[in-house]
Design a protein around this motif. Structure first.
Motif, PDB file in Angstrom:
ATOM      1  N   UNK A  73       0.840  -1.198   0.000  1.00 22.04           N
ATOM      2  CA  UNK A  73       0.000   0.000   0.000  1.00 22.04           C
ATOM      3  C   UNK A  73       0.887   1.266   0.000  1.00 22.04           C
ATOM      4  N   UNK A  74       1.709   1.478  -1.019  1.00 18.55           N
ATOM      5  CA  UNK A  74       1.628   0.838  -2.331  1.00 18.55           C
ATOM      6  C   UNK A  74       2.978   0.253  -2.720  1.00 18.55           C
ATOM      7  N   UNK A  75       2.959  -0.530  -3.827  1.00 14.83           N
ATOM      8  CA  UNK A  75       4.170  -0.881  -4.550  1.00 14.83           C
ATOM      9  C   UNK A  75       4.448   0.238  -5.548  1.00 14.83           C
ATOM     10  N   UNK A  76       5.624   0.853  -5.473  1.00 12.84           N
ATOM     11  CA  UNK A  76       5.984   1.920  -6.416  1.00 12.84           C
ATOM     12  C   UNK A  76       6.454   1.240  -7.701  1.00 12.84           C
ATOM     13  N   UNK A  77       5.512   0.957  -8.580  1.00  9.74           N
ATOM     14  CA  UNK A  77       5.768   0.079  -9.716  1.00  9.74           C
ATOM     15  C   UNK A  77       6.724   0.679 -10.728  1.00  9.74           C
ATOM     16  N   UNK A  78       6.710   2.000 -10.879  1.00 11.60           N
ATOM     17  CA  UNK A  78       7.578   2.618 -11.873  1.00 11.60           C
ATOM     18  C   UNK A  78       9.059   2.396 -11.620  1.00 11.60           C
ATOM     19  N   UNK A  79       9.460   2.234 -10.350  1.00 17.82           N
ATOM     20  CA  UNK A  79      10.866   2.021 -10.026  1.00 17.82           C
ATOM     21  C   UNK A  79      11.153   0.581  -9.618  1.00 17.82           C
ATOM     22  N   UNK A  80      10.177  -0.297  -9.773  1.00 18.91           N
ATOM     23  CA  UNK A  80      10.352  -1.711  -9.451  1.00 18.91           C
ATOM     24  C   UNK A  80      10.314  -2.519 -10.742  1.00 18.91           C
ATOM     25  N   UNK A  81      10.542  -3.806 -10.639  1.00 19.17           N
ATOM     26  CA  UNK A  81      10.488  -4.658 -11.818  1.00 19.17           C
ATOM     27  C   UNK A  81       9.276  -5.582 -11.720  1.00 19.17           C
ATOM     28  N   UNK A  82       8.388  -5.577 -12.701  1.00 16.37           N
ATOM     29  CA  UNK A  82       7.177  -6.390 -12.622  1.00 16.37           C
ATOM     30  C   UNK A  82       7.446  -7.875 -12.420  1.00 16.37           C
ATOM     31  N   UNK A  83       8.535  -8.384 -12.964  1.00 17.71           N
ATOM     32  CA  UNK A  83       8.862  -9.799 -12.783  1.00 17.71           C
ATOM     33  C   UNK A  83       9.120 -10.090 -11.308  1.00 17.71           C
ATOM     34  N   UNK A  84       9.925  -9.243 -10.674  1.00 17.36           N
ATOM     35  CA  UNK A  84      10.221  -9.452  -9.263  1.00 17.36           C
ATOM     36  C   UNK A  84       8.986  -9.210  -8.391  1.00 17.36           C
ATOM     37  N   UNK A  85       8.184  -8.213  -8.753  1.00 21.42           N
ATOM     38  CA  UNK A  85       6.961  -7.961  -7.998  1.00 21.42           C
ATOM     39  C   UNK A  85       6.073  -9.196  -8.027  1.00 21.42           C
ATOM     40  N   UNK A  86       5.876  -9.772  -9.214  1.00 23.24           N
ATOM     41  CA  UNK A  86       5.048 -10.972  -9.312  1.00 23.24           C
ATOM     42  C   UNK A  86       5.633 -12.114  -8.490  1.00 23.24           C
ATOM     43  N   UNK A  87       6.930 -12.344  -8.589  1.00 25.25           N
ATOM     44  CA  UNK A  87       7.548 -13.451  -7.852  1.00 25.25           C
ATOM     45  C   UNK A  87       7.426 -13.256  -6.341  1.00 25.25           C
ATOM     46  N   UNK A  88       7.637 -12.016  -5.877  1.00 24.56           N
ATOM     47  CA  UNK A  88       7.553 -11.749  -4.442  1.00 24.56           C
ATOM     48  C   UNK A  88       6.148 -11.988  -3.905  1.00 24.56           C
ATOM     49  N   UNK A  89       5.154 -11.521  -4.641  1.00 31.10           N
ATOM     50  CA  UNK A  89       3.786 -11.662  -4.148  1.00 31.10           C
ATOM     51  C   UNK A  89       3.220 -13.052  -4.415  1.00 31.10           C
TER      52      UNK A  89
END
Length: 337
Positions: A73-89
């Motif tokens: 709340x929240x994931x700052x997606x612009x500075x993160x990597x969607x692949x890693x975000x998906x794997x983490x969650x």
């Protein structure tokens, strides 16, 4: 009506990051025990906040909870990597037996962009492109994708696979009409943050969302909307104000100084606690009545309250969580069911 809390894991003067992280796990455990529906955790990369990796902290909470939904709340997606975000969650989803959610936003702070080597001139484009990729990863087991700001993927399958068929992805907005329309057009639930002003002036954003949702030929009953607001619950309204005033005002004035806002004091705080204010402050009945009133205006499906702001005493915060779950939530759910 889902009721929960979210926090940025503020660290007050004299506090430490390790201590605040351990307190977070205790707060998640209590929130679960008293029947709250959601616990959200923000991402920051500053000295005054303890959490730079929400998924890791939420995973610690997953091991100590059974029912509560766990979300960024929240994931700052612009500075993160969607692949890693998906794997983490997906990892969090497995550890929590299917209770993970992602709340993605552009972020109200920008320190993560230079930290990870991103150009702020690409701020909007980064979010749009990475949101597109994250959606594909959530909706498809194997993904082929081509972008401009992130390397392309060719028949990529990510592991681990989540327990849920589809990890819920919310879009967090702060009052930008384009963001509202984007969330509805993509068929994503939206969380609107109200941290100032009369909440009534934000109602048109929910109307705009529903209009854009309908234009996209989506079923009205599938739209999901959340209010994210500041507030605090205590055994009496005077106690709630006394506990919340100094930590909240110190934080808002500190951040306001960075952004050129006018400083505020007790007069502004009392107005914000009033019938046209943006703070959910008071005893359980008063807070419940205010949430019910807002629900009539917004017809929202969820409300998340940020109570741990600044140097909030941990004992009083735990009591506030207890009251929110055992006194406020039942009254709200009965009135809105």
């Amino acid at each position: 009506m889902e009721i929960g809390i979210y926090t940025f894991a503020d660290v007050g003067p004299g506090g430490s990051h390790p201590q605040r992280l351990r307190q977070l796990v205790e707060e998640m455990e209590l929130a679960d025990q008293v029947g709250l529906d959601v616990f959200g955790l923000g991402e920051h990369h500053r000295a005054d906040y303890a959490v730079s990796s929400p998924a890791v902290a939420l995973a610690a909470g997953a091991a100590r909870t059974k029912n509560i939904r766990l979300t960024s709340a929240v994931t700052v997606l612009g500075s993160d990597d969607p692949v890693r975000v998906f794997q983490q969650y997906a990892t969090l989803d497995g550890l929590s037996s299917g209770r993970a959610e992602i709340m993605a936003g552009r972020g109200s702070f920008i320190e993560s962009f230079p930290l990870f080597g991103y150009d702020l001139s690409d701020y909007e484009a980064l979010f749009a492109e990475k949101l597109e990729l994250l959606l594909k990863l959530i909706d498809n087991e194997t993904v082929t994708w081509q972008g401009e700001l992130r390397p392309s993927l060719d028949k990529a399958t990510l592991y681990p696979r989540p327990e849920q068929h589809r990890i819920p992805l919310w879009i967090a907005v702060g009052g930008t009409p384009q963001s509202v329309v984007r969330a509805a057009t993509l068929g994503l639930p939206m969380a609107l943050a109200i941290i100032g002003g009369d909440p009534k002036r934000f109602a048109p954003y929910f109307d705009l969302y529903r209009e854009a949702w309908a234009r996209a030929s989506r079923k009205p009953d599938e739209a999901k909307l959340s209010l994210n607001m500041h507030g605090f619950v205590a055994d009496s309204t005077d106690a709630a104000k006394d506990i919340f005033y100094e930590p909240h005002t110190a934080v808002m004035n500190r951040i306001g100084k960075e952004r050129g806002w006018q400083p505020s004091g007790r007069r502004e705080f009392e107005a914000a606690c009033g019938p046209k204010g943006h703070l959910l402050i008071g005893d359980p009945d008063r807070v419940a009545d205010r949430i019910i009133e807002l629900h009539k205006l917004f017809r929202n499906d969820r409300i998340l309250v940020q109570m741990a702001i600044g140097a909030m005493p941990h004992k009083e915060l735990l009591r506030a969580i207890e009251l929110l779950g055992t006194r406020v939530a039942p009254k709200v759910k009965e009135a809105t069911s």
